[in-house]
Design a protein around this motif. Sequence first.
Motif, PDB file in Angstrom:
ATOM      1  N   SER A  33       0.832  -1.207   0.000  1.00  0.00           N
ATOM      2  CA  SER A  33       0.000   0.000   0.000  1.00  0.00           C
ATOM      3  C   SER A  33       0.859   1.247   0.000  1.00  0.00           C
ATOM      4  N   SER A  34       0.231   2.344  -0.395  1.00  0.00           N
ATOM      5  CA  SER A  34       0.849   3.668  -0.348  1.00  0.00           C
ATOM      6  C   SER A  34       0.001   4.553   0.553  1.00  0.00           C
ATOM      7  N   ARG A  35       0.656   5.475   1.253  1.00  0.00           N
ATOM      8  CA  ARG A  35      -0.074   6.320   2.186  1.00  0.00           C
ATOM      9  C   ARG A  35       0.442   7.753   2.133  1.00  0.00           C
ATOM     10  N   ALA A  36      -0.488   8.696   2.196  1.00  0.00           N
ATOM     11  CA  ALA A  36      -0.150  10.105   2.384  1.00  0.00           C
ATOM     12  C   ALA A  36      -0.761  10.556   3.695  1.00  0.00           C
ATOM     13  N   ARG A  37       0.006  11.299   4.499  1.00  0.00           N
ATOM     14  CA  ARG A  37      -0.494  11.763   5.783  1.00  0.00           C
ATOM     15  C   ARG A  37      -0.110  13.211   5.984  1.00  0.00           C
ATOM     16  N   LEU A  38      -1.070  14.015   6.394  1.00  0.00           N
ATOM     17  CA  LEU A  38      -0.832  15.428   6.669  1.00  0.00           C
ATOM     18  C   LEU A  38      -1.025  15.711   8.152  1.00  0.00           C
ATOM     19  N   ALA A  39      -0.083  16.439   8.732  1.00  0.00           N
ATOM     20  CA  ALA A  39      -0.202  16.895  10.114  1.00  0.00           C
ATOM     21  C   ALA A  39      -0.709  18.332  10.099  1.00  0.00           C
ATOM     22  N   ARG A  40      -1.806  18.589  10.800  1.00  0.00           N
ATOM     23  CA  ARG A  40      -2.404  19.919  10.822  1.00  0.00           C
ATOM     24  C   ARG A  40      -2.833  20.265  12.254  1.00  0.00           C
ATOM     25  N   ASN A  41      -2.762  21.558  12.577  1.00  0.00           N
ATOM     26  CA  ASN A  41      -3.219  22.048  13.875  1.00  0.00           C
ATOM     27  C   ASN A  41      -4.150  23.230  13.679  1.00  0.00           C
ATOM     28  N   ILE A  42      -5.025  23.401  14.654  1.00  0.00           N
ATOM     29  CA  ILE A  42      -6.021  24.462  14.570  1.00  0.00           C
ATOM     30  C   ILE A  42      -5.429  25.757  15.111  1.00  0.00           C
ATOM     31  N   ALA A  43      -5.590  26.830  14.362  1.00  0.00           N
ATOM     32  CA  ALA A  43      -5.045  28.132  14.752  1.00  0.00           C
ATOM     33  C   ALA A  43      -5.616  28.575  16.094  1.00  0.00           C
ATOM     34  N   ASP A  44      -4.772  29.213  16.889  1.00  0.00           N
ATOM     35  CA  ASP A  44      -5.164  29.794  18.178  1.00  0.00           C
ATOM     36  C   ASP A  44      -5.635  28.747  19.194  1.00  0.00           C
ATOM     37  N   CYS A  45      -5.256  27.487  18.985  1.00  0.00           N
ATOM     38  CA  CYS A  45      -5.559  26.428  19.956  1.00  0.00           C
ATOM     39  C   CYS A  45      -4.250  25.822  20.452  1.00  0.00           C
ATOM     40  N   THR A  46      -4.182  25.558  21.739  1.00  0.00           N
ATOM     41  CA  THR A  46      -2.981  24.950  22.317  1.00  0.00           C
ATOM     42  C   THR A  46      -2.723  23.599  21.671  1.00  0.00           C
ATOM     43  N   PHE A  47      -1.451  23.325  21.337  1.00  0.00           N
ATOM     44  CA  PHE A  47      -1.102  22.042  20.744  1.00  0.00           C
ATOM     45  C   PHE A  47      -1.584  20.907  21.643  1.00  0.00           C
ATOM     46  N   ALA A  48      -1.926  19.786  21.016  1.00  0.00           N
ATOM     47  CA  ALA A  48      -2.552  18.673  21.737  1.00  0.00           C
ATOM     48  C   ALA A  48      -1.713  18.180  22.909  1.00  0.00           C
ATOM     49  N   SER A  49      -0.392  18.152  22.733  1.00  0.00           N
ATOM     50  CA  SER A  49       0.473  17.619  23.792  1.00  0.00           C
ATOM     51  C   SER A  49       0.469  18.486  25.044  1.00  0.00           C
ATOM     52  N   ARG A  50       0.119  19.760  24.919  1.00  0.00           N
ATOM     53  CA  ARG A  50       0.114  20.681  26.057  1.00  0.00           C
ATOM     54  C   ARG A  50      -1.291  21.094  26.484  1.00  0.00           C
ATOM     55  N   ALA A  51      -2.281  20.638  25.768  1.00  0.00           N
ATOM     56  CA  ALA A  51      -3.651  21.067  26.036  1.00  0.00           C
ATOM     57  C   ALA A  51      -4.239  20.363  27.260  1.00  0.00           C
ATOM     58  N   THR A  52      -5.115  21.051  27.943  1.00  0.00           N
ATOM     59  CA  THR A  52      -5.859  20.456  29.052  1.00  0.00           C
ATOM     60  C   THR A  52      -6.962  19.566  28.492  1.00  0.00           C
ATOM     61  N   ARG A  53      -7.583  18.817  29.369  1.00  0.00           N
ATOM     62  CA  ARG A  53      -8.694  17.966  28.930  1.00  0.00           C
ATOM     63  C   ARG A  53      -9.822  18.809  28.330  1.00  0.00           C
ATOM     64  N   VAL A  54     -10.104  19.942  28.944  1.00  0.00           N
ATOM     65  CA  VAL A  54     -11.166  20.818  28.427  1.00  0.00           C
ATOM     66  C   VAL A  54     -10.807  21.332  27.039  1.00  0.00           C
ATOM     67  N   GLN A  55      -9.552  21.735  26.855  1.00  0.00           N
ATOM     68  CA  GLN A  55      -9.123  22.225  25.550  1.00  0.00           C
ATOM     69  C   GLN A  55      -9.172  21.125  24.496  1.00  0.00           C
ATOM     70  N   ARG A  56      -8.785  19.914  24.878  1.00  0.00           N
ATOM     71  CA  ARG A  56      -8.819  18.799  23.930  1.00  0.00           C
ATOM     72  C   ARG A  56     -10.266  18.435  23.567  1.00  0.00           C
ATOM     73  N   GLN A  57     -11.171  18.577  24.511  1.00  0.00           N
ATOM     74  CA  GLN A  57     -12.579  18.332  24.213  1.00  0.00           C
ATOM     75  C   GLN A  57     -13.102  19.359  23.214  1.00  0.00           C
ATOM     76  N   HIS A  58     -12.686  20.610  23.380  1.00  0.00           N
ATOM     77  CA  HIS A  58     -13.096  21.657  22.435  1.00  0.00           C
ATOM     78  C   HIS A  58     -12.573  21.354  21.034  1.00  0.00           C
ATOM     79  N   THR A  59     -11.319  20.944  20.945  1.00  0.00           N
ATOM     80  CA  THR A  59     -10.739  20.583  19.652  1.00  0.00           C
ATOM     81  C   THR A  59     -11.503  19.420  19.027  1.00  0.00           C
ATOM     82  N   LEU A  60     -11.836  18.438  19.854  1.00  0.00           N
ATOM     83  CA  LEU A  60     -12.562  17.264  19.363  1.00  0.00           C
ATOM     84  C   LEU A  60     -13.930  17.661  18.820  1.00  0.00           C
ATOM     85  N   ASP A  61     -14.670  18.465  19.576  1.00  0.00           N
ATOM     86  CA  ASP A  61     -16.010  18.870  19.147  1.00  0.00           C
ATOM     87  C   ASP A  61     -15.951  19.678  17.860  1.00  0.00           C
TER      88      ASP A  61
END
Length: 372
Positions: A33-61
């Motif tokens: 198989s062949s795969r393409a993968r893009l890493a993207r982050n949402i502007a003005d949101c704390t990166f996932a590794s540093r985000a709180t549970r509340v912030q990660r829930q907001h990103t998820l929603d």
Amino acid sequence: MSDAPGMPSSPQPWNRGTEWLKGEGAASDVVMSSRARLARNIADCTFASRATRVQRQHTLDTSRNWLLQAGLADRMMWVDLHETSEVDKLLLVERHLISKQLARGKSHGKSKSDDASGDPRGVAVSLPDERLCVMVNEEDHLRIQVIRSGLALGECWRAIDQIDDRVEAGIDYAFSPRFGYLTACPTNVGTGLRMSVMLHLPGLRLSGDIDKVKRAASDMNLAVRGFYGEGSDSAGDFYQISNQTTLGKTEETIVEELDTQIIPRVVEYERHARRQLVEKRRLTLEDQVFRALGALTHARLLSTDEAMQHLSHVRLGVILGMIPSVEATTINTLMLQVQPGHLQRALGKDLDQDQRRSARAMVVRRALGRSS
């Protein structure tokens, strides 16, 4: 169309093969198989590794709401991984739809009640083809992935480029005019693009030349990983080769180098190794192939590693015309069905290690035409 959150109650589509194990397309004798993968982050949101549970829930929603209405595929299924059983998370890892990291989740505290099990995270998957998935709250807010069977990196890139535009129409990405797309890991900054192929290289391993390929790949700034990517082993002689850096190169350059130069060269090395084994060590090769077939058709207990290695040898024998009675698609499908998550999902219950070894052997025997 989108499914409700959670895994489907019906075993479909999890009871069949998936895109990366079809064994179709260009150079499919070597390139699974062949795969393409893009890493993207949402502007003005704390990166996932540093985000709180509340912030990660907001990103998820935010991500879920848009991904299910953006028209990324005819049908999209959403899975809230923090509400999913361990077996189903394992099944998604085995189908290469989520990473082990996303399956584990992120711990936000030191207390037992504040572990990773409730960490907000999810995945959107296109059905029934599973050619597209978008992981949410892994290392980055979004990991967009497109998979095609065989050597099809150009097709993967064109597809993911269009999907990325549709996602960006509803989600503002973190972007720097100087550096490009901003990501949690510095090696993904820039295009955020990782192109990779899943290769079946039994010939190079049996001939003792696999280390040469690894060294050559390292010299070209390529990563060579195992069956499940970073940190995994090469189960069944499967290897993933991908670009390591994304800064300073255009997407087109990354795709061009891999698709027309590097991977075709590895494919030819593997084919040459297979020809040499047939011409100079045929009896030894046949012995390994038919010993593997014998073990699979008669064993009563099989570990995952044992099954994968035997299936690797049998797949090689099938492709070389040594076992005309077995279809390559049967072997490809078994490589998925022998995995722990798929075994337990198929039988509808949790199994301990000994029970899995017994069930695995039974599944393989039946698939290869042995009723007992």
